[in-house]
Design a protein around this motif. Structure first.
Motif, PDB file in Angstrom:
ATOM      1  N   PHE A 149       0.502   2.362  25.186  1.00 29.96           N
ATOM      2  CA  PHE A 149       1.237   1.877  26.340  1.00 29.96           C
ATOM      3  C   PHE A 149       0.420   2.046  27.615  1.00 29.96           C
ATOM      4  N   THR A 150      -0.315   3.174  27.733  1.00 30.56           N
ATOM      5  CA  THR A 150      -1.118   3.373  28.942  1.00 30.56           C
ATOM      6  C   THR A 150      -2.262   2.366  29.000  1.00 30.56           C
ATOM      7  N   ILE A 151      -2.656   1.833  27.840  1.00 31.75           N
ATOM      8  CA  ILE A 151      -3.760   0.866  27.846  1.00 31.75           C
ATOM      9  C   ILE A 151      -3.245  -0.537  28.148  1.00 31.75           C
ATOM     10  N   SER A 152      -2.219  -0.948  27.402  1.00 29.62           N
ATOM     11  CA  SER A 152      -1.712  -2.299  27.609  1.00 29.62           C
ATOM     12  C   SER A 152      -0.246  -2.359  27.221  1.00 29.62           C
ATOM     13  N   LYS A 153       0.597  -2.716  28.190  1.00 33.00           N
ATOM     14  CA  LYS A 153       2.034  -2.752  27.908  1.00 33.00           C
ATOM     15  C   LYS A 153       2.370  -3.826  26.884  1.00 33.00           C
ATOM     16  N   LYS A 154       1.729  -4.959  27.014  1.00 30.04           N
ATOM     17  CA  LYS A 154       2.032  -6.070  26.118  1.00 30.04           C
ATOM     18  C   LYS A 154       1.753  -5.736  24.666  1.00 30.04           C
ATOM     19  N   MET A 155       0.570  -5.113  24.460  1.00 27.70           N
ATOM     20  CA  MET A 155       0.143  -4.858  23.082  1.00 27.70           C
ATOM     21  C   MET A 155       0.974  -3.747  22.429  1.00 27.70           C
ATOM     22  N   GLY A 258      -5.492  -9.257  21.999  1.00 25.42           N
ATOM     23  CA  GLY A 258      -6.444  -8.561  22.853  1.00 25.42           C
ATOM     24  C   GLY A 258      -7.499  -9.500  23.412  1.00 25.42           C
ATOM     25  N   SER A 259      -7.871 -10.496  22.616  1.00 22.54           N
ATOM     26  CA  SER A 259      -8.944 -11.383  23.078  1.00 22.54           C
ATOM     27  C   SER A 259      -8.568 -12.026  24.407  1.00 22.54           C
ATOM     28  N   ARG A 260      -7.275 -12.403  24.533  1.00 26.17           N
ATOM     29  CA  ARG A 260      -6.853 -13.025  25.785  1.00 26.17           C
ATOM     30  C   ARG A 260      -6.862 -12.015  26.932  1.00 26.17           C
ATOM     31  N   GLU A 261      -6.411 -10.784  26.602  1.00 20.27           N
ATOM     32  CA  GLU A 261      -6.366  -9.748  27.649  1.00 20.27           C
ATOM     33  C   GLU A 261      -7.777  -9.399  28.119  1.00 20.27           C
ATOM     34  N   VAL A 262      -8.682  -9.298  27.124  1.00 17.68           N
ATOM     35  CA  VAL A 262     -10.057  -8.962  27.484  1.00 17.68           C
ATOM     36  C   VAL A 262     -10.634 -10.098  28.339  1.00 17.68           C
ATOM     37  N   TYR A 263     -10.305 -11.331  27.953  1.00 17.99           N
ATOM     38  CA  TYR A 263     -10.810 -12.491  28.696  1.00 17.99           C
ATOM     39  C   TYR A 263     -10.336 -12.434  30.135  1.00 17.99           C
ATOM     40  N   LYS A 264      -9.063 -12.045  30.280  1.00 16.77           N
ATOM     41  CA  LYS A 264      -8.508 -11.935  31.628  1.00 16.77           C
ATOM     42  C   LYS A 264      -9.077 -10.730  32.364  1.00 16.77           C
ATOM     43  N   GLY A 265      -9.619  -9.783  31.598  1.00 16.71           N
ATOM     44  CA  GLY A 265     -10.195  -8.603  32.228  1.00 16.71           C
ATOM     45  C   GLY A 265      -9.217  -7.463  32.370  1.00 16.71           C
ATOM     46  N   SER A 266      -8.009  -7.570  31.782  1.00 13.48           N
ATOM     47  CA  SER A 266      -7.038  -6.486  31.932  1.00 13.48           C
ATOM     48  C   SER A 266      -7.238  -5.378  30.903  1.00 13.48           C
ATOM     49  N   VAL A 267      -8.022  -5.671  29.835  1.00  8.30           N
ATOM     50  CA  VAL A 267      -8.327  -4.648  28.839  1.00  8.30           C
ATOM     51  C   VAL A 267      -9.824  -4.673  28.587  1.00  8.30           C
ATOM     52  N   THR A 268     -10.411  -3.459  28.440  1.00  7.65           N
ATOM     53  CA  THR A 268     -11.860  -3.425  28.211  1.00  7.65           C
ATOM     54  C   THR A 268     -12.161  -3.373  26.720  1.00  7.65           C
ATOM     55  N   GLN A 269     -13.427  -3.547  26.411  1.00  3.51           N
ATOM     56  CA  GLN A 269     -13.869  -3.512  25.012  1.00  3.51           C
ATOM     57  C   GLN A 269     -13.624  -2.136  24.390  1.00  3.51           C
ATOM     58  N   GLY A 270     -13.948  -1.088  25.152  1.00  2.00           N
ATOM     59  CA  GLY A 270     -13.734   0.282  24.659  1.00  2.00           C
ATOM     60  C   GLY A 270     -12.270   0.531  24.375  1.00  2.00           C
TER      61      GLY A 270
END
Lengths: 579, 578
Positions: A149-155, A258-270
């Motif tokens: 949850f702290t990383i991404s609410k959606k996921m 995640g691919s979309r979130e990473v694309y948007k920049g809201s989630v990092t690769q790590g």
């Protein structure tokens, strides 16, 4: 289970510290993926070697902390669980020791042994596991969701969905297989029964040439067993593959979303690697939980059985009873209109029994199986209370005695000749701890056991195997008689305790008892007319009623039942030998 | 038996299922490989997501699709593998149990009489389970474990050799740690299981005989002894439980060291650009998976050792020599005359303790033989010989004129009716029990037999009459009623020779008189051997065998023996001594 929790009272501290430290360990474990994510996102992205080293030292530090916490948790959990079991066992034994014969009959002594041993062990394992692990798994699951949850609410939604599905799958599989495994256990009991039956009854099976049929029946049972096991196996075989597929499905979803979130920049690769890691931790935690459920269910079933024993109330006590003085001139033992029936029995086992036995008298009790002979003598030491009438010893109602005072007066030789592991000497000291060696030897002599005991190189210190297995049936019976005699009781009760003796030894035994027990009131229960013939008074029992009392001669003339017993067992000369 | 030999014989048991085993191995390999391939795909997937604006969706789609297929294949092959393992295990369990049981049926009585049933039960129940479970589960675990280690190494090497070295160097540490702890805890464990055994035997003795304990007011002393063991059990239990539970956290700690090591080295490599971040994730994943089999292996090996030990105990049982089979030309004795003859017969249970040295006895059809003597003089030995539960060592036993060795056991025994003192009933209905010797008997015949021995009235009063189910120990039946059922069982058979071990405990008075009469009826015209406890039975016999210390010391009828003034006369007269 709840009522057993009080045995954890002395271990409150341990019971709290254990799970607490386990959860601490779990939280350190939950931090590792985040640290790794930072190494990737900050250390690698910024090419910062110092940062990588720093973070890795942090990971080692977390590991050391985790180890310490975990060891602390294990130690306290073990202490609490074992302490709990020791106190539970001790209290259970104290409770069982207060049981009267009523409760012992109802519960069954073999069952009580199981309660004290394997059931308490199961509960102990359950407590240990619950303290150590039960909180850990849910904590990891919740913690992993929280971290996600702290990383991404959606996921987090994917996590929640996956957990729900995983729980349902695990729950369904465990729930459908549990009753099948119980059934497997039942069939296994049948397998055991058949083996025992055929082993013990090998002579009969072969005498009737039924070996082939028995083998076929056995094969049918093992066939059933196989079928049931396969059924259970088919279902539980799905557990690992299904959970594995579910978790990987969730990972696929995480990657896609995640691919979309990473694309948007809201989630990092790590952070993506951290999410995948959390998913796997959840899987491990839930599978561990499923295995735990099985053990805990078993522990709960045992706990219920133990509670049932505690729930049994003690129906007879000697609380508040003062030591009694013998009343001068009163009969040693007297029954006054005694009627007694066992729990839940429809017909009374003894009806309106009255008789008196004076010091030094020998009382014979005869009657067929189930006529109430054993019941009658077990009322004298107050193993049971009669429903109406009263039993007196030395002129006092047996209910007014402290148990120990009453029972020390009585030497009981039960039907089943059981000795206890140890030495012959220890066995003879059962009734009287400080019995002298002379008393023991005299007791052995009277019981016709001295000869074979003296033949043993170690004499009185000869080892006795549990149950007395290293002695023959006849030898055991004579030793149990000696055990009762060694305490020099005022009343001696021989409950059909010469059945394994041949008639010569039996006769010698009776003669020795008559000669060496002056002043002792002796009750001889037997089915052999010859054993009671010489008694001062014979009680003839028929279906719980006193069909007659008196000497052999009187009874032979006046008592129909007695005459029939005599005629079926003795010849004319024998019947009249004592006239 | 060496482990190698045991293993060889175990393989023979599994041989019929070799194709299934082969399938299982192939599937295990597939499962391991695909399981290990998944982290690589996940790593590649992560590599496709470099950062904001840098995501190659097309590549990710392909990878994700491949991952889904791989996961599905893994799950499927794992599932089928589990089914195969179950199938083989349970089938082998059944095979072995059935075989052990059939062997039980042909074991000689010298084996059966000298051992407790518990030993046989634990072999056929626990040992078989332990053997099959331990062996197959242990084998699969060992196989997949080793496979996983090798495959992981291969996968890791294919990505990066140096990081692999880091993993390989650190991992054995966890193995060593686990071993170190196991060795240290072994003594504590032994102490715990000894103390627990002590507790179990004490409780079995005391609580199991609670009635005697109470009769002697021994409760307090018993409780003292109990508390002593209980305290010791608590103390050594805490230690054993604690130290044994160290293994897990300790190896987990070593694993986290491996993980960290891979993390540092991998991160440093990644900074230099020698590996991608996705590859690092795969590595971290592997670091976790690679160490797991190492931790499990020591457990698996103990399990395999236990399984082999159980298998050895099973082989021991199977290797017990069986009774010699009937001769090929053995006679089917259809119409026994009832004559029995011992000619210079010699027998003993143990070679160093001679029992029957030279017995000569001719019994004409219809005679009644009473066997009397003090306790433990070997009266039942004669029953054992007559029934051919044991064979003579010297001399000859002839039944209906034929040596018993030349008669099939089944037909020999069919000629006898035997009632033993230990009343043995089978768990089943009353009907089944009475018809035990003649399963095809009609209901009428069974009722008829029951009526003859006066069992009919009590059976009729039972809950379901003749269909009442009785448990193994006879349940609510009294000793006398069980005896009646055993007598009815023989009554139905109509045998030529009767062998009766007279009950020392009697049936209730009235019934007993009738049963005695029924026995008289049954014995009329039939040869009968009675181990007698009742003088009336002895006196009415044609021949009395007086036994002492395993030997027959006197033979004759009542009058002759009394006149002779020997052992029998002494025994008989002691009855009247005042």
């Amino acid at each position: 289970m709840r009522s057993l929790l009080k045995y954890l009272q002395n271990y409150k501290k341990e019971a709290v510290i254990g799970p607490l430290f386990k959860m601490l360990e779990a939280s350190f474990e939950l931090l590792v993926p985040v640290v790794m994510a930072h190494i990737i996102d900050i250390g690698i992205q910024n090419q910062d070697r110092g940062y990588v080293w720093k973070m890795c030292l942090l990971m080692v530090f977390l590991g050391v902390l985790g180890l310490c916490c975990s060891l602390t948790a294990q130690y306290f959990a073990a202490k609490a669980a074992l302490g709990f079991a020791a106190e539970l066992r001790s209290d259970l034994y104290r409770h069982i020791n207060r049981f009267s014969y009523h409760e012992l009959d109802r519960a069954g002594m073999a069952a009580l042994v199981t309660r004290m041993t394997s059931d308490v062990n199961q509960v102990q394992n359950g407590v240990n596991l619950v303290l150590r692990l039960f909180l850990r798994s849910p904590f990891i699951v919740v913690g992993a969701v929280f971290m996600a949850f702290t990383i991404s609410k959606k996921m987090t939604l994917i996590f929640l969905g996956a957990i729900l599905l995983l729980s349902v799958v695990i729950f369904l599989i465990v729930r459908t297989t549990l009753p099948i495994y119980r059934r497997v256990q039942q069939i296994l009991d049948v397998v055991v029964r058949r083996v025992r039956e055929n082993y013990v009854g090998a002579r009969v099976v072969r005498a009737f040439s039924r070996q082939q049929d028995e083998a076929r029946q056995f094969e049918k049972t093992t066939g059933d067993l196989k079928k049931t096991q396969l059924l259970a196996g088919r279902i539980s075989a799905m557990m690992n593959p299904l959970t594995y597929a579910l978790v990987n499905g969730a990972i696929v979803l995480i990657l896609m979303m995640g691919s979309r979130e990473v694309y948007k920049g809201s989630v990092t690769q790590g952070e993506m690697t951290a999410l995948v890691n959390y998913m796997m931790q959840i899987l491990l935690a839930l599978v561990a939980l499923a295995n735990l459920i099985v053990t805990v269910t078993r522990a709960l079933a045992s706990a219920v059985r133990v509670e049932d024993v505690f729930a049994m109330e003690v129906t007879m006590t000697d609380e508040g009873n003062e030591r009694q003085k013998a009343k001068k001139g009163s009969p040693k033992v007297a029954f006054r209109h005694v009627t007694f029936s066992y729990d839940q029995a429809q017909a009374p086992s003894l009806s309106d029994i009255s008789f008196e036995a004076y010091p030094g008298e020998t009382i014979g009790i005869i009657g067929g199986t189930g006529s109430g002979k054993t019941t009658l003598v077990s009322l004298i030491p107050r193993f049971y209370d009669c429903q109406s009438g009263q039993v007196e010893v030395d002129g006092n109602n047996t209910r007014s005695y402290p148990f120990a005072q009453l029972r020390k007066k009585i030497g009981m030789v039960p039907q089943k000749a059981v000795l206890f592991a140890g030495t012959i000497r220890q066995n003879l000291a059962w009734g009287k701890e400080d019995a002298s060696e002379e008393a023991m030897l005299q007791a052995l002599k009277t019981a016709q056991a001295l000869e074979f005991v003296e033949k043993k190189p170690e004499g009185l210190d000869t080892a006795v195997a549990p149950g007395g297995r290293n002695f023959s049936g006849g030898q055991r019976q004579r030793l149990t008689i000696a055990r009762a005699l060694a305490a020099a009781p005022e009343i001696l009760i021989l409950d059909d305790s010469a059945s394994a003796l041949d008639f010569a030894t039996d006769a010698a035994l009776r003669r020795a008892i008559r000669e060496n027990t002056k002043g002792m009131t002796v009750f001889i229960v037997s089915q052999r007319a010859s054993a009671v013939q010489t008694a001062d008074k014979i009680l003839v029992l028929d279906d719980g009623r006193l069909a007659g009392q008196g000497s052999h001669k009187e009874l032979f003339q006046n008592c129909e039942v007695y005459r029939e017993i005599c005629l079926s067992q003795l010849s004319k000369e024998e019947v009249t030998a004592y006239e | 038996m060496s482990s190698r030999e045991t293993l060889k014989r175990v393989l023979k048991w599994i041989a019929p299922y070799r194709f299934l085993v082969a399938g299982m191995i192939v599937l295990a390999a597939v499962t391991v490989l695909t399981t290990l391939y998944a982290p690589i795909l996940i790593g590649r997937g992560i590599d496709a997501l470099v950062g904001a604006g840098e995501v190659s969706f097309q590549r990710l789609w392909n990878i994700v699709l491949e991952l889904a297929v791989v996961a599905a294949v893994t799950a499927l092959s794992q599932w089928i593998m589990n089914l195969l393992i179950n199938h083989i295990t349970y089938q082998v369990v059944q095979d072995v149990r059935d075989r052990a049981f059939r062997h039980l049926q042909i074991l000689p009585f010298s084996y059966i009489d000298s051992r407790q049933p518990g030993d046989m039960i634990s072999r056929i129940s626990t040992d078989v389970d332990q053997f099959a479970d331990g062996l197959l589960m242990g084998f699969t675990q060992l196989f997949t474990g080793v496979m996983t280690i090798i495959a992981t190494l291969a996968f890791m090497v294919s990505i990066n050799v140096k990081i692999t070295l880091v993993v390989v160097v650190i991992t054995p540490v966890s193995f060593l740690v686990a071993n170190f702890i196991a060795k240290r805890t072994f003594t504590m464990f032994r102490l715990q299981s000894e103390t627990r055994g002590e507790m179990t035997s004490l409780v079995e003795e005391m609580v199991g005989n609670q009635k005697i304990v109470k009769a002697f007011s021994y409760e307090d002393r018993a409780f003292e002894r109990f508390e002593d063991v209980n305290e010791r059990l608590r103390d050594c239990g805490v230690k054993a439980t604690f130290f044994s539970s160290i293994t897990n956290p300790a190896t987990r700690f070593v694993n986290s060291l491996v993980y960290t090591g891979v993390g540092i080295y991998g991160a440093l490599c990644a900074i230099q650009g020698r590996i991608t971040i996705g590859q690092l994730t795969s590595f971290l994943n592997y670091a976790n998976q690679y160490t797991k089999p190492f931790n499990e292996i020591s457990g698996v090996i103990t399990e395999l050792q236990n399984a082999l030990a159980s298998a050895r105990r099973l082989f021991e049982l199977m290797d017990e020599p069986a009774e010699p089979e009937d001769d090929g030309d053995a006679l089917q004795l259809d119409n026994p005359t009832g004559s029995v003859a011992f000619e210079h017969a010699a027998f003993s249970y143990r070679p160093d303790v001679p029992l029957i040295k030279d017995l000569n006895l001719t019994v004409k059809p219809g005679q009644r033989i009473a066997i009397v003597g003090p306790t433990g003089c070997g009266k039942t030995t004669l029953i054992n010989l007559l029934m051919r539960f044991y064979d003579l060592q010297k001399g000859e036993l002839k039944v209906s004129g034929h040596p018993v060795r030349k008669i099939t056991r089944d037909s020999l025994r069919a000629g006898y009716g035997m009632v033993l003192q230990d009343t043995w009933l089978k768990a089943g209905t009353i009907m089944e029990n009475i018809a035990y010797g003649k399963p095809q008997a009609s209901r009428e015949e069974v009722v008829e037999a029951a009526k003859k021995v006066y069992a009919h009235s009590f059976i009729r009063r039972m809950k379901d009459g003749y269909d009442t189910y009785v448990t193994e120990d006879g349940g609510s039946l009294s000793q006398g009623q069980k005896q009646l059922l055993c007598i009815a069982r023989v009554m139905l058979m109509d045998p030529a020779v009767l062998i009766l071990d007279e009950a020392t405990s009697s049936i209730d008075t009235m019934t007993e008189i009738r049963v005695q009469k029924a026995f008289e009826e049954l014995m009329r015209g039939r040869t009968s051997f009675v181990v007698a406890h009742r003088l009336s039975t002895v006196r009415n016999s044609d021949v009395i065998l007086v036994m002492k210390d395993g030997d027959i010391v006197e033979i004759g009828n009542h009058q002759e023996l009394l006149y002779k003034g020997g052992f029998y006369a002494k025994m008989y007269n002691s009855q009247f001594a005042r």
